[in-house]
Design an enzyme around this catalytic site. Structure first.
Site, PDB file in Angstrom:
ATOM      1  N   ASP A 200       0.873  -1.174   0.000  1.00  0.00           N
ATOM      2  CA  ASP A 200       0.000   0.000   0.000  1.00  0.00           C
ATOM      3  C   ASP A 200       0.909   1.223   0.000  1.00  0.00           C
ATOM      4  O   ASP A 200       2.136   1.097  -0.189  1.00  0.00           O
ATOM      5  CB  ASP A 200      -0.988  -0.040   1.185  1.00  0.00           C
ATOM      6  CG  ASP A 200      -0.314   0.214   2.526  1.00  0.00           C
ATOM      7  OD1 ASP A 200       0.929   0.304   2.569  1.00  0.00           O
ATOM      8  OD2 ASP A 200      -1.026   0.335   3.539  1.00  0.00           O
ATOM      9  N   HIS A 201       0.345   2.398   0.255  1.00  0.00           N
ATOM     10  CA  HIS A 201       1.149   3.624   0.222  1.00  0.00           C
ATOM     11  C   HIS A 201       2.242   3.606   1.304  1.00  0.00           C
ATOM     12  O   HIS A 201       3.327   4.130   1.106  1.00  0.00           O
ATOM     13  CB  HIS A 201       0.239   4.847   0.402  1.00  0.00           C
ATOM     14  CG  HIS A 201      -0.645   4.747   1.604  1.00  0.00           C
ATOM     15  ND1 HIS A 201      -1.723   3.864   1.648  1.00  0.00           N
ATOM     16  CD2 HIS A 201      -0.618   5.358   2.813  1.00  0.00           C
ATOM     17  CE1 HIS A 201      -2.321   3.961   2.837  1.00  0.00           C
ATOM     18  NE2 HIS A 201      -1.661   4.857   3.555  1.00  0.00           N
ATOM     19  N   CYS A 257       3.134  -3.117   3.930  1.00  0.00           N
ATOM     20  CA  CYS A 257       2.307  -1.966   4.298  1.00  0.00           C
ATOM     21  C   CYS A 257       3.097  -1.186   5.351  1.00  0.00           C
ATOM     22  O   CYS A 257       4.292  -1.415   5.507  1.00  0.00           O
ATOM     23  CB  CYS A 257       0.914  -2.394   4.773  1.00  0.00           C
ATOM     24  SG  CYS A 257       0.889  -3.479   6.201  1.00  0.00           S
ATOM     25  N   GLY A 258       2.437  -0.289   6.050  1.00  0.00           N
ATOM     26  CA  GLY A 258       3.175   0.531   7.017  1.00  0.00           C
ATOM     27  C   GLY A 258       3.826  -0.326   8.091  1.00  0.00           C
ATOM     28  O   GLY A 258       5.007  -0.187   8.404  1.00  0.00           O
ATOM     29  N   THR A 259       3.034  -1.234   8.669  1.00  0.00           N
ATOM     30  CA  THR A 259       3.550  -2.081   9.749  1.00  0.00           C
ATOM     31  C   THR A 259       3.807  -3.517   9.306  1.00  0.00           C
ATOM     32  O   THR A 259       4.481  -4.264  10.004  1.00  0.00           O
ATOM     33  CB  THR A 259       2.509  -2.163  10.885  1.00  0.00           C
ATOM     34  OG1 THR A 259       1.296  -2.692  10.322  1.00  0.00           O
ATOM     35  CG2 THR A 259       2.233  -0.798  11.499  1.00  0.00           C
ATOM     36  N   GLY A 260       3.204  -3.918   8.226  1.00  0.00           N
ATOM     37  CA  GLY A 260       3.263  -5.323   7.797  1.00  0.00           C
ATOM     38  C   GLY A 260       2.125  -6.131   8.411  1.00  0.00           C
ATOM     39  O   GLY A 260       1.850  -7.264   7.994  1.00  0.00           O
ATOM     40  N   GLY A 262      -1.316  -5.342   8.727  1.00  0.00           N
ATOM     41  CA  GLY A 262      -2.553  -5.397   7.935  1.00  0.00           C
ATOM     42  C   GLY A 262      -2.422  -6.358   6.761  1.00  0.00           C
ATOM     43  O   GLY A 262      -3.322  -7.173   6.500  1.00  0.00           O
ATOM     44  N   HIS A 290      10.247 -23.573   9.599  1.00  0.00           N
ATOM     45  CA  HIS A 290       9.211 -24.194  10.436  1.00  0.00           C
ATOM     46  C   HIS A 290       7.799 -24.033   9.873  1.00  0.00           C
ATOM     47  O   HIS A 290       6.959 -24.894  10.075  1.00  0.00           O
ATOM     48  CB  HIS A 290       9.227 -23.579  11.845  1.00  0.00           C
ATOM     49  CG  HIS A 290      10.422 -23.997  12.643  1.00  0.00           C
ATOM     50  ND1 HIS A 290      10.506 -23.841  13.996  1.00  0.00           N
ATOM     51  CD2 HIS A 290      11.591 -24.568  12.270  1.00  0.00           C
ATOM     52  CE1 HIS A 290      11.671 -24.302  14.427  1.00  0.00           C
ATOM     53  NE2 HIS A 290      12.356 -24.737  13.392  1.00  0.00           N
ATOM     54  N   HIS A 325       7.384 -30.391  11.226  1.00  0.00           N
ATOM     55  CA  HIS A 325       6.737 -29.131  10.861  1.00  0.00           C
ATOM     56  C   HIS A 325       5.661 -29.344   9.795  1.00  0.00           C
ATOM     57  O   HIS A 325       4.663 -28.626   9.757  1.00  0.00           O
ATOM     58  CB  HIS A 325       7.785 -28.120  10.384  1.00  0.00           C
ATOM     59  CG  HIS A 325       8.886 -27.919  11.375  1.00  0.00           C
ATOM     60  ND1 HIS A 325       8.652 -27.386  12.620  1.00  0.00           N
ATOM     61  CD2 HIS A 325      10.201 -28.232  11.333  1.00  0.00           C
ATOM     62  CE1 HIS A 325       9.790 -27.359  13.293  1.00  0.00           C
ATOM     63  NE2 HIS A 325      10.744 -27.869  12.550  1.00  0.00           N
TER      64      HIS A 325
HETATM   65  C1  RB5 Z   1      -1.853   2.780   6.505  1.00  0.00           C
HETATM   66  O1  RB5 Z   1      -1.814   4.008   7.143  1.00  0.00           O
HETATM   67  C2  RB5 Z   1      -1.507   1.663   7.480  1.00  0.00           C
HETATM   68  O2  RB5 Z   1      -2.578   1.432   8.319  1.00  0.00           O
HETATM   69  C3  RB5 Z   1      -1.158   0.407   6.703  1.00  0.00           C
HETATM   70  O3  RB5 Z   1      -0.063   0.671   5.889  1.00  0.00           O
HETATM   71  C4  RB5 Z   1      -0.727  -0.793   7.514  1.00  0.00           C
HETATM   72  O4  RB5 Z   1       0.238  -0.482   8.440  1.00  0.00           O
HETATM   73  C5  RB5 Z   1      -1.805  -1.595   8.105  1.00  0.00           C
HETATM   74  O5  RB5 Z   1      -1.581  -2.556   8.839  1.00  0.00           O
END
Ligand code: RB5
Length: 339
Positions: A200-201, A257-260, A262, A290, A325
């Site tokens: 995503d962005h 994504c931002g955190t991985g 989502g 594993h 595994h």
């Molecule tokens: C977008 O702002 C953020 O929520 C998305 O990139 C991601 O981190 C979701 O888990």
């Protein structure tokens, strides 16, 4: 010492000699488990894992004695037959012929090198070799993960034999993984597979960086977007990539994504997908060994490009360990069907 270890894991050995004290308990079990596991290696240059010769000997072996009854029993539980094994003593010829010697303990290694100093550089304790060039005592995951000895079950109960077999099994898995890594490396030093890529962005910039790394590695990929830093919804891209991997159109998926988080949640909704959020190379390796993870998710706002690059390389080049595994993954697969 570790320079020798790196050299040893950069090519497949032709002949492996496994050594313990009496050649009636640990080394016959290790011999059988290694031989069986090498069969899983694919061919390279016309040579197959099954062509790798594995034999065992003892530093003080009762010549011609069969393997201990409990060792035979415990191997039978693993569908391995060592009833025909006969103990043999170590000889200079056996040492000379082997290009890799694995001992059950560090003490065995010391004794062997003292007897045959010319063998130094090709003798390793099994756990030392399993831990690899980066391994230190205490490193890694589980009993096979670091340095240390395989305990001697001689005179013990069947549980002691099972425990020794488990430790040998863990070390064997790690050793085979290392050699499988070599087998799956292409000419440019990385696996050749088809990868579906998406972000995503929040992951866009890292995705662009990783594309250049995949190009350098010679890995074939397709980019499913997004193509700018303009805000989009990560499930749209994550689900698309996951579906394509699940359908077999791609071998693996990489989602950022931002955190991985989502991307990982979304991808894991698709049956057949095992998405793993990795923030370091240890979890990247274990996600493959594993969990046979087929989708890697990364947090573009959490980790930097260099760490991401290392994670990607480890994740792409590490094979699944199989064994116990595989049984665990089978249970997850059954749950996907609502069973
Ligand atoms: C977008 O702002 C953020 O929520 C998305 O990139 C991601 O981190 C979701 O888990």
């Amino acid at each position: 010492m570790y320079a020798d270890l790196e050299k040893q894991t950069s090519k497949l050995p032709k002949k492996i000699l496994v050594v313990c004290t009496g050649n009636t308990c640990r080394s016959p079990m290790a011999e059988a488990m290694l031989r069986e596991s090498f069969r899983s290696l694919s061919g390279k240059g016309g040579r197959d894992g099954a062509d790798i010769q594995v034999i065992s000997a003892g530093l003080a072996a009762p010549e011609g004695e069969p393997a201990s009854r409990l060792a035979v029993e415990v191997m039978k539980e693993r569908n391995l037959d060592i009833s025909g094994h006969r103990a043999r003593s170590i000889t200079r010829q056996l040492v000379e012929d082997a290009d890799l010697i694995l001992t059950m303990t560090a003490g065995h290694k010391r004794s062997l090198v003292a007897m045959y100093p010319e063998a130094e550089g090709k003798v390793f304790s099994m756990k030392e070799f399993a831990a690899g060039a980066g391994g230190k005592p205490g490193d890694g995951d589980g009993p096979g993960g670091g340095g240390g000895d395989i305990p001697d079950p001689f005179g013990g109960s069947i549980e002691a034999y099972r425990a020794a077999a488990d430790e040998i099994g863990d070390a064997v898995e790690r050793i085979i993984s290392r050699f499988k890594g070599i087998e799956s490396c292409g000419a440019r030093g990385m696996v050749s597979m088809r990868v579906a890529l998406g972000s995503d962005h929040g992951g866009y910039l890292l995705k662009e960086h990783l594309k250049s790394i995949l190009d350098d590695m010679g890995v074939v990929y397709e980019d499913f977007g997004t193509f700018s830093e303009e805000s989009v919804d990560y499930p749209d891209i994550g689900l698309e990539v996951a579906r394509r991997v699940a359908r077999g159109e791609f071998d693996r998926g990489v989602l950022i994504c931002g955190t991985g988080i989502g991307m990982s949640i979304a991808a894991n909704k698709i049956p057949g997908i095992r998405a793993s959020l990795c923030q370091d190379t240890v979890t990247a390796r274990l996600a493959r060994e594993h969990n046979d993870a087929n989708v890697l998710t990364l947090g573009g706002r959490i980790i930097g490009p260099v760490v991401a690059e290392e994670i990607l390389k480890v994740w792409l080049s590490t094979p699944f360990s199989g064994g116990r595994h595989a049984r665990r993954i089978e249970k997850i697969t059954l749950a996907e069907g609502g069973r």
